[in-house]
Design a protein around this motif. Structure first.
Motif, PDB file in Angstrom:
ATOM      1  N   HIS A 313       3.043  46.121  85.682  1.00 14.05           N
ATOM      2  CA  HIS A 313       2.293  45.971  84.431  1.00 14.05           C
ATOM      3  C   HIS A 313       3.235  45.782  83.250  1.00 14.05           C
ATOM      4  O   HIS A 313       3.028  44.898  82.409  1.00 14.05           O
ATOM      5  CB  HIS A 313       1.417  47.207  84.220  1.00 14.05           C
ATOM      6  CG  HIS A 313       0.725  47.252  82.888  1.00 14.05           C
ATOM      7  ND1 HIS A 313      -0.269  46.372  82.541  1.00 14.05           N
ATOM      8  CD2 HIS A 313       0.908  48.059  81.813  1.00 14.05           C
ATOM      9  CE1 HIS A 313      -0.693  46.639  81.305  1.00 14.05           C
ATOM     10  NE2 HIS A 313       0.011  47.662  80.840  1.00 14.05           N
ATOM     11  N   VAL A 314       4.291  46.591  83.191  1.00 14.31           N
ATOM     12  CA  VAL A 314       5.235  46.503  82.077  1.00 14.31           C
ATOM     13  C   VAL A 314       6.026  45.191  82.140  1.00 14.31           C
ATOM     14  O   VAL A 314       6.265  44.543  81.118  1.00 14.31           O
ATOM     15  CB  VAL A 314       6.177  47.723  82.075  1.00 14.31           C
ATOM     16  CG1 VAL A 314       7.300  47.555  81.058  1.00 14.31           C
ATOM     17  CG2 VAL A 314       5.385  48.992  81.780  1.00 14.31           C
ATOM     18  N   LEU A 315       6.422  44.776  83.339  1.00  7.60           N
ATOM     19  CA  LEU A 315       7.142  43.512  83.485  1.00  7.60           C
ATOM     20  C   LEU A 315       6.285  42.325  83.059  1.00  7.60           C
ATOM     21  O   LEU A 315       6.810  41.318  82.560  1.00  7.60           O
ATOM     22  CB  LEU A 315       7.592  43.316  84.938  1.00  7.60           C
ATOM     23  CG  LEU A 315       8.712  44.228  85.439  1.00  7.60           C
ATOM     24  CD1 LEU A 315       8.934  44.013  86.927  1.00  7.60           C
ATOM     25  CD2 LEU A 315      10.007  43.979  84.671  1.00  7.60           C
ATOM     26  N   ALA A 316       4.990  42.427  83.243  1.00  5.76           N
ATOM     27  CA  ALA A 316       4.091  41.330  82.901  1.00  5.76           C
ATOM     28  C   ALA A 316       3.910  41.166  81.397  1.00  5.76           C
ATOM     29  O   ALA A 316       3.403  40.135  80.940  1.00  5.76           O
ATOM     30  CB  ALA A 316       2.731  41.545  83.563  1.00  5.76           C
ATOM     31  N   ALA A 366      10.001  39.996  90.546  1.00  2.00           N
ATOM     32  CA  ALA A 366      10.031  40.069  89.088  1.00  2.00           C
ATOM     33  C   ALA A 366      10.388  38.728  88.465  1.00  2.00           C
ATOM     34  O   ALA A 366       9.875  38.365  87.397  1.00  2.00           O
ATOM     35  CB  ALA A 366      11.029  41.139  88.642  1.00  2.00           C
ATOM     36  N   SER A 367      11.260  37.978  89.130  1.00  2.00           N
ATOM     37  CA  SER A 367      11.665  36.687  88.577  1.00  2.00           C
ATOM     38  C   SER A 367      10.525  35.678  88.576  1.00  2.00           C
ATOM     39  O   SER A 367      10.565  34.691  87.833  1.00  2.00           O
ATOM     40  CB  SER A 367      12.863  36.121  89.347  1.00  2.00           C
ATOM     41  OG  SER A 367      12.488  35.706  90.651  1.00  2.00           O
ATOM     42  N   ASP A 368       9.496  35.912  89.375  1.00  5.67           N
ATOM     43  CA  ASP A 368       8.341  35.011  89.402  1.00  5.67           C
ATOM     44  C   ASP A 368       7.656  34.905  88.043  1.00  5.67           C
ATOM     45  O   ASP A 368       7.038  33.890  87.736  1.00  5.67           O
ATOM     46  CB  ASP A 368       7.321  35.479  90.437  1.00  5.67           C
ATOM     47  CG  ASP A 368       7.644  34.982  91.837  1.00  5.67           C
ATOM     48  OD1 ASP A 368       8.481  34.088  91.961  1.00  5.67           O
ATOM     49  OD2 ASP A 368       7.054  35.496  92.803  1.00  5.67           O
ATOM     50  N   HIS A 518       8.929  32.110  93.253  1.00  3.76           N
ATOM     51  CA  HIS A 518      10.141  32.909  93.441  1.00  3.76           C
ATOM     52  C   HIS A 518      11.186  32.629  92.377  1.00  3.76           C
ATOM     53  O   HIS A 518      12.371  32.547  92.651  1.00  3.76           O
ATOM     54  CB  HIS A 518      10.722  32.657  94.826  1.00  3.76           C
ATOM     55  CG  HIS A 518       9.755  32.947  95.929  1.00  3.76           C
ATOM     56  ND1 HIS A 518       9.183  34.178  96.109  1.00  3.76           N
ATOM     57  CD2 HIS A 518       9.219  32.143  96.889  1.00  3.76           C
ATOM     58  CE1 HIS A 518       8.364  34.137  97.149  1.00  3.76           C
ATOM     59  NE2 HIS A 518       8.360  32.928  97.626  1.00  3.76           N
ATOM     60  N   GLY A 519      10.735  32.443  91.139  1.00  6.17           N
ATOM     61  CA  GLY A 519      11.683  32.304  90.046  1.00  6.17           C
ATOM     62  C   GLY A 519      12.304  30.935  89.913  1.00  6.17           C
ATOM     63  O   GLY A 519      13.222  30.744  89.145  1.00  6.17           O
ATOM     64  N   VAL A 520      11.851  29.937  90.687  1.00  8.08           N
ATOM     65  CA  VAL A 520      12.387  28.592  90.562  1.00  8.08           C
ATOM     66  C   VAL A 520      11.613  27.856  89.488  1.00  8.08           C
ATOM     67  O   VAL A 520      10.383  27.815  89.515  1.00  8.08           O
ATOM     68  CB  VAL A 520      12.263  27.814  91.897  1.00  8.08           C
ATOM     69  CG1 VAL A 520      12.819  26.415  91.739  1.00  8.08           C
ATOM     70  CG2 VAL A 520      13.007  28.553  92.994  1.00  8.08           C
ATOM     71  N   TRP A 521      12.328  27.292  88.537  1.00 11.59           N
ATOM     72  CA  TRP A 521      11.665  26.574  87.452  1.00 11.59           C
ATOM     73  C   TRP A 521      11.527  25.111  87.813  1.00 11.59           C
ATOM     74  O   TRP A 521      12.460  24.490  88.298  1.00 11.59           O
ATOM     75  CB  TRP A 521      12.464  26.720  86.157  1.00 11.59           C
ATOM     76  CG  TRP A 521      12.355  28.081  85.598  1.00 11.59           C
ATOM     77  CD1 TRP A 521      13.105  29.158  85.933  1.00 11.59           C
ATOM     78  CD2 TRP A 521      11.421  28.543  84.642  1.00 11.59           C
ATOM     79  NE1 TRP A 521      12.706  30.261  85.234  1.00 11.59           N
ATOM     80  CE2 TRP A 521      11.683  29.912  84.427  1.00 11.59           C
ATOM     81  CE3 TRP A 521      10.387  27.937  83.931  1.00 11.59           C
ATOM     82  CZ2 TRP A 521      10.945  30.671  83.539  1.00 11.59           C
ATOM     83  CZ3 TRP A 521       9.661  28.701  83.033  1.00 11.59           C
ATOM     84  CH2 TRP A 521       9.939  30.056  82.855  1.00 11.59           C
ATOM     85  N   THR A 522      10.341  24.547  87.606  1.00 13.42           N
ATOM     86  CA  THR A 522      10.083  23.160  87.924  1.00 13.42           C
ATOM     87  C   THR A 522       9.603  22.418  86.696  1.00 13.42           C
ATOM     88  O   THR A 522       8.917  22.994  85.848  1.00 13.42           O
ATOM     89  CB  THR A 522       9.007  23.046  89.023  1.00 13.42           C
ATOM     90  OG1 THR A 522       7.854  23.778  88.605  1.00 13.42           O
ATOM     91  CG2 THR A 522       9.515  23.630  90.329  1.00 13.42           C
ATOM     92  N   PRO A 523       9.965  21.125  86.555  1.00 10.45           N
ATOM     93  CA  PRO A 523       9.509  20.369  85.399  1.00 10.45           C
ATOM     94  C   PRO A 523       7.997  20.311  85.353  1.00 10.45           C
ATOM     95  O   PRO A 523       7.336  20.270  86.383  1.00 10.45           O
ATOM     96  CB  PRO A 523      10.116  18.981  85.623  1.00 10.45           C
ATOM     97  CG  PRO A 523      11.254  19.205  86.569  1.00 10.45           C
ATOM     98  CD  PRO A 523      10.820  20.357  87.433  1.00 10.45           C
ATOM     99  N   GLY A 524       7.438  20.324  84.153  1.00 10.70           N
ATOM    100  CA  GLY A 524       5.989  20.230  84.059  1.00 10.70           C
ATOM    101  C   GLY A 524       5.481  20.630  82.711  1.00 10.70           C
ATOM    102  O   GLY A 524       5.596  19.905  81.740  1.00 10.70           O
TER     103      GLY A 524
END
Length: 543
Positions: A313-316, A366-368, A518-524
């Motif tokens: 909850h706090v991470l969100a 968490a990285s998600d 899983h924390g991977v950033w994708t263009p969009g």
């Protein structure tokens, strides 16, 4: 005042051999060996046996001396400092720059030396490089002499945090080992510096510590906002320049906080003689114009299990909190029960036949979110990366999560080899070192960094060196072999997945970002989170 006098041997510093690297101070679980820099003439009245030599670092002013001193009555004799020392005498390779010696003949002498050591003034922190191990280890610890086990793998992380940020820390501590050695009243290991500043600490329940710490953040932010409002109301009386500087101060780094303290001191002087009707309202809350560093600390039983709902909850949320998970991979304080951090094949209470499922990857989860700073650390494997992570996490104006590998007596080996086991955990692929920094994504760079190399040791080497795994080969040999093979596959797959994430190409300039799996950033699409623009405050609550 609590002097245990439990060590049979204590570390003795060889000043002639020492390179002043600071590693012995970094690994000490009880802050029993520490360094201090000082002007040479400060030691003119030192006891005859007090050791100090010119500082080797060119970063310190000319004429600076340094001493590495042991507290003989507080040392537990674990020997971790000696194991960490990288320097060997070429004429006698068994001799290092720190060596264990019988405490009997040394106790009285070193008691006097340590008492003098404590009288030396704290060195000007602005002249010390906080981003290096030798520099940061000269900073005074504000966590010392706890009742933790000899060789404890948790306490060096807490001590490090207090060295870097202790004079402004608010700590919410979950129940567990860290709350027991952290608040074993009537004594406490948390202390203050020469100016009387130190961590404010409180313990909460297993299930709500993250929310407890979030409450500290919200309270500190509200008090700061209220104080700023009062300053703005009284700007004419206080002086427009001072009022503007107080309200808009950049306090992400220590230098900015020191400057703000000076402004607050000036503010109080003005308030003492002010005739403004709200002057007496501002005076009690003026201190809250200085940014607090909020830390939420606990073990894996809290973070992975009982308190995970609150942690998530706090991470969100977007608030500026630093979460430190001391991961011993088992419920240490209550006797060694299995947690979701317990690795595959480990024997623990409720897993007598070996844990049949994999360890939860808390950092990856968490990285998600995309807006959380996340890192895994192991000071015994890569100390510079650990130091860097603490700095990066605290400087980030949003939630941060540090998952810290913490060797424990429940793992089943002599804690003298604490650091060896950390290094083996990393080299075998059991504990990869990673960082996910949302600030990199804002510039178009890949936010995911893999800080450990490809596994160079088989997972078998790591597992067979710890009783929690090795005992299964005697009681359930077939299951042990099955778990070992699966653990090897998991380590290889985990590293490959992390490597793929780290090798992802940075986005072309101008493209938006979206949080991928899983924390991977994708263009969009555009990035969903932008930490608070004004330093020292948390971003507004999302709708």
């Amino acid at each position: 005042y609590e002097k245990r006098n439990i060590a049979l041997e204590i570390p003795v510093w060889d000043a002639d051999l020492c390179t002043q690297c600071g590693k012995c101070v970094l690994v000490c679980p009880h802050s029993a060996i520490r360094a201090r820099a000082f002007a040479e003439d400060a030691a003119k009245d030192a006891p005859p046996s007090f050791k100090h030599v010119p500082a080797k670092s060119k970063d310190l002013p000319a004429g600076t001396h340094i001493s590495y001193q042991t507290a003989p009555e507080d040392c537990t004799g674990c020997g971790d400092c000696v194991e960490a020392c990288p320097i060997h005498d070429k004429s006698n390779v068994s001799r290092r720059a720190v060596n264990m010696a019988a405490v009997g003949p040394l106790r009285d002498q070193e008691r006097e030396n340590f008492a003098f050591f404590l009288t030396l003034p704290e060195f000007d922190r602005s002249l010390i490089k906080h981003g290096t191990i030798p520099g940061s280890m000269v900073l005074d610890p504000l966590f010392e002499f706890s009742g933790a086990c000899a060789g404890c793998g948790e306490t060096p992380y807490i001590r490090l945090a207090t060295q870097l940020f202790g004079d402004r820390m608010l700590i919410a501590n979950a129940t567990g080992c860290s709350s027991i050695y952290g608040g074993n009243l009537p004594s406490t290991p948390y202390t203050v510096n020469g100016a009387g500043r130190g961590p404010a600490w409180s313990n909460s329940l297993f299930e709500d510590n993250a929310e407890f710490g979030l409450g500290m953040r919200l309270a500190a932010d509200q008090l700061m906002a209220y104080a700023k409002q009062l300053v703005q109301e009284q700007a004419t009386d206080l002086g427009g320049d001072l009022a503007e500087a107080l309200v808009n101060a950049d306090q992400r780094e220590e230098a900015g906080i020191v400057e703000q303290r000076g402004r607050v001191a000036l503010l109080r002087e003005k308030l003492a003689t002010s005739t403004h009707p709200r002057a007496k309202t501002l005076a009690p809350v003026a201190e809250w114009l200085i940014r607090r560093s909020v830390w939420i600390i606990g073990g894996d039983g809290w973070a992975y299990d009982i308190g995970y709902g609150g942690l998530d909850h706090v991470l969100a949320l977007p608030y500026d909190v630093n979460i430190l998970v001391l991961d011993t991979e088992v419920y240490s304080n209550t006797g060694g029960q299995t947690s979701k951090a317990t690795p595959l094949g480990a024997v623990a209470k409720f897993s007598a036949g070996g844990k049949a499922t994999a360890k939860k990857d808390l950092a990856k989860l968490a990285s998600d979110y995309g807006h959380v700073y996340v890192a895994t650390v192991a000071y015994g494997a890569k100390d510079v990366q650990t130091l860097r992570v603490f700095h990066e996490a605290e400087a980030y104006a949003g939630p941060s999560l540090i998952v810290a590998y913490s060797p424990c007596i429940a793992h089943g080996y002599d804690m003298l080899y604490n650091q060896r086991q950390q290094e083996l955990a990393v080299k075998s692929g059991h504990w990869p070192l990673v960082r996910f920094d949302p600030r990199l994504a804002e510039t178009g760079a890949n936010p995911f960094k893999l800080d450990s190399a490809a596994p160079s040791q088989p997972i078998k080497t790591f597992m067979e060196s710890e009783t929690r795994f090795a005992m299964l080969a005697r009681s359930h040999p077939e299951a042990a072999q099955r778990f070992l093979e699966q653990a090897q596959r998991d380590a290889e797959q985990r590293f490959k997945a992390y490597q793929d994430m780290a090798l992802r190409q940075d986005r072309p300039e101008g493209e938006g970002l979206a949080a991928g799996g899983h924390g991977v950033w994708t263009p969009g699409t555009q990035q969903q989170f932008n930490p608070g623009a004004r330093c020292g405050t948390s971003p507004p609550r999302p709708a």
